[in-house]
Design a protein around this motif. Structure first.
Motif, PDB file in Angstrom:
ATOM      1  N   VAL A  98       0.836  -1.208   0.000  1.00  0.00           N
ATOM      2  CA  VAL A  98       0.000   0.000   0.000  1.00  0.00           C
ATOM      3  C   VAL A  98       0.871   1.259   0.000  1.00  0.00           C
ATOM      4  N   ALA A  99       1.893   1.285   0.841  1.00  0.00           N
ATOM      5  CA  ALA A  99       2.759   2.467   0.933  1.00  0.00           C
ATOM      6  C   ALA A  99       3.565   2.666  -0.349  1.00  0.00           C
ATOM      7  N   CYS A 100       4.037   1.596  -0.960  1.00  0.00           N
ATOM      8  CA  CYS A 100       4.783   1.697  -2.211  1.00  0.00           C
ATOM      9  C   CYS A 100       3.890   2.278  -3.305  1.00  0.00           C
ATOM     10  N   SER A 101       2.676   1.763  -3.422  1.00  0.00           N
ATOM     11  CA  SER A 101       1.742   2.267  -4.441  1.00  0.00           C
ATOM     12  C   SER A 101       1.402   3.729  -4.194  1.00  0.00           C
ATOM     13  N   CYS A 102       1.158   4.064  -2.948  1.00  0.00           N
ATOM     14  CA  CYS A 102       0.837   5.438  -2.569  1.00  0.00           C
ATOM     15  C   CYS A 102       2.005   6.365  -2.906  1.00  0.00           C
ATOM     16  N   ARG A 103       3.207   5.926  -2.566  1.00  0.00           N
ATOM     17  CA  ARG A 103       4.399   6.757  -2.744  1.00  0.00           C
ATOM     18  C   ARG A 103       4.795   6.917  -4.208  1.00  0.00           C
ATOM     19  N   TYR A 104       4.912   5.814  -4.931  1.00  0.00           N
ATOM     20  CA  TYR A 104       5.477   5.867  -6.281  1.00  0.00           C
ATOM     21  C   TYR A 104       4.432   5.939  -7.388  1.00  0.00           C
ATOM     22  N   ALA A 105       3.251   5.420  -7.189  1.00  0.00           N
ATOM     23  CA  ALA A 105       2.189   5.566  -8.182  1.00  0.00           C
ATOM     24  C   ALA A 105       1.353   6.811  -7.884  1.00  0.00           C
ATOM     25  N   GLY A 106       1.151   7.088  -6.599  1.00  0.00           N
ATOM     26  CA  GLY A 106       0.333   8.233  -6.196  1.00  0.00           C
ATOM     27  C   GLY A 106       1.101   9.523  -6.006  1.00  0.00           C
ATOM     28  N   GLY A 107       2.413   9.425  -5.821  1.00  0.00           N
ATOM     29  CA  GLY A 107       3.244  10.614  -5.667  1.00  0.00           C
ATOM     30  C   GLY A 107       3.127  11.316  -4.324  1.00  0.00           C
ATOM     31  N   ARG A 108       2.603  10.643  -3.320  1.00  0.00           N
ATOM     32  CA  ARG A 108       2.465  11.236  -1.987  1.00  0.00           C
ATOM     33  C   ARG A 108       3.713  10.958  -1.156  1.00  0.00           C
ATOM     34  N   THR A 109       3.834  11.670  -0.042  1.00  0.00           N
ATOM     35  CA  THR A 109       4.962  11.429   0.856  1.00  0.00           C
ATOM     36  C   THR A 109       4.718  10.140   1.642  1.00  0.00           C
ATOM     37  N   LEU A 110       5.783   9.540   2.119  1.00  0.00           N
ATOM     38  CA  LEU A 110       5.664   8.288   2.858  1.00  0.00           C
ATOM     39  C   LEU A 110       4.879   8.487   4.158  1.00  0.00           C
ATOM     40  N   SER A 111       5.088   9.604   4.830  1.00  0.00           N
ATOM     41  CA  SER A 111       4.343   9.852   6.070  1.00  0.00           C
ATOM     42  C   SER A 111       2.850  10.029   5.786  1.00  0.00           C
ATOM     43  N   ASP A 112       2.503  10.599   4.658  1.00  0.00           N
ATOM     44  CA  ASP A 112       1.102  10.737   4.280  1.00  0.00           C
ATOM     45  C   ASP A 112       0.503   9.379   3.911  1.00  0.00           C
ATOM     46  N   CYS A 113       1.302   8.512   3.322  1.00  0.00           N
ATOM     47  CA  CYS A 113       0.829   7.178   2.939  1.00  0.00           C
ATOM     48  C   CYS A 113       0.472   6.326   4.156  1.00  0.00           C
ATOM     49  N   ALA A 114       1.154   6.528   5.264  1.00  0.00           N
ATOM     50  CA  ALA A 114       0.869   5.754   6.483  1.00  0.00           C
ATOM     51  C   ALA A 114      -0.545   6.013   6.990  1.00  0.00           C
ATOM     52  N   LYS A 115      -1.132   7.121   6.592  1.00  0.00           N
ATOM     53  CA  LYS A 115      -2.510   7.429   6.992  1.00  0.00           C
ATOM     54  C   LYS A 115      -3.520   6.478   6.349  1.00  0.00           C
ATOM     55  N   ASP A 116      -3.120   5.785   5.300  1.00  0.00           N
ATOM     56  CA  ASP A 116      -4.009   4.855   4.603  1.00  0.00           C
ATOM     57  C   ASP A 116      -4.086   3.488   5.277  1.00  0.00           C
ATOM     58  N   PHE A 117      -3.280   3.267   6.293  1.00  0.00           N
ATOM     59  CA  PHE A 117      -3.267   1.971   6.969  1.00  0.00           C
ATOM     60  C   PHE A 117      -4.573   1.709   7.702  1.00  0.00           C
ATOM     61  N   GLU A 118      -4.894   0.451   7.833  1.00  0.00           N
ATOM     62  CA  GLU A 118      -6.066   0.021   8.586  1.00  0.00           C
ATOM     63  C   GLU A 118      -5.821   0.222  10.084  1.00  0.00           C
ATOM     64  N   PRO A 119      -6.878   0.384  10.872  1.00  0.00           N
ATOM     65  CA  PRO A 119      -6.707   0.486  12.325  1.00  0.00           C
ATOM     66  C   PRO A 119      -5.987  -0.754  12.866  1.00  0.00           C
ATOM     67  N   GLY A 120      -5.092  -0.544  13.802  1.00  0.00           N
ATOM     68  CA  GLY A 120      -4.327  -1.641  14.379  1.00  0.00           C
ATOM     69  C   GLY A 120      -2.940  -1.812  13.775  1.00  0.00           C
TER      70      GLY A 120
END
Length: 91
Positions: free
Chosen positions: A28-50
């Motif tokens: 998820v973070a790789c796709s967010c970062r390199y396909a979505g162009g977002r920062t890695l810290s912003d990508c961590a917000k997409d994680f599921e609870p827990g």
């Protein structure tokens, strides 16, 4: 002693959840970062609870993201043009 026994009894379950969580996190973070162009810290917000205990790191030169849990479990996903982010084979 109770902690050691509990770890021994539940190790298979803990290991399975940790492997699944790090695989999901890396992909998820790789796709967010390199396909979505977002920062890695912003990508961590997409994680599921827990998944707060899963940490992320990246190698921008290799275009990959590694997710780690408890310093024992890790998984890496690498961005490949035309394929998206692909998990590395388990060792």
């Amino acid at each position: 002693a109770v902690t050691v026994v509990a770890l021994a009894v539940f190790w298979s379950t803990i290991s399975s959840y940790a492997t699944t969580g790090t695989s999901y996190g890396a992909r998820v973070a790789c796709s967010c970062r390199y396909a979505g162009g977002r920062t890695l810290s912003d990508c961590a917000k997409d994680f599921e609870p827990g998944m707060e205990l899963v940490s992320l790191s990246e190698d921008a030169k290799a275009k990959n993201v590694t997710a780690r849990f408890a310093l024992m479990f890790s998984q890496t996903a690498t961005y490949k043009e035309g394929w998206g982010c692909v998990l590395e084979p388990w060792k």
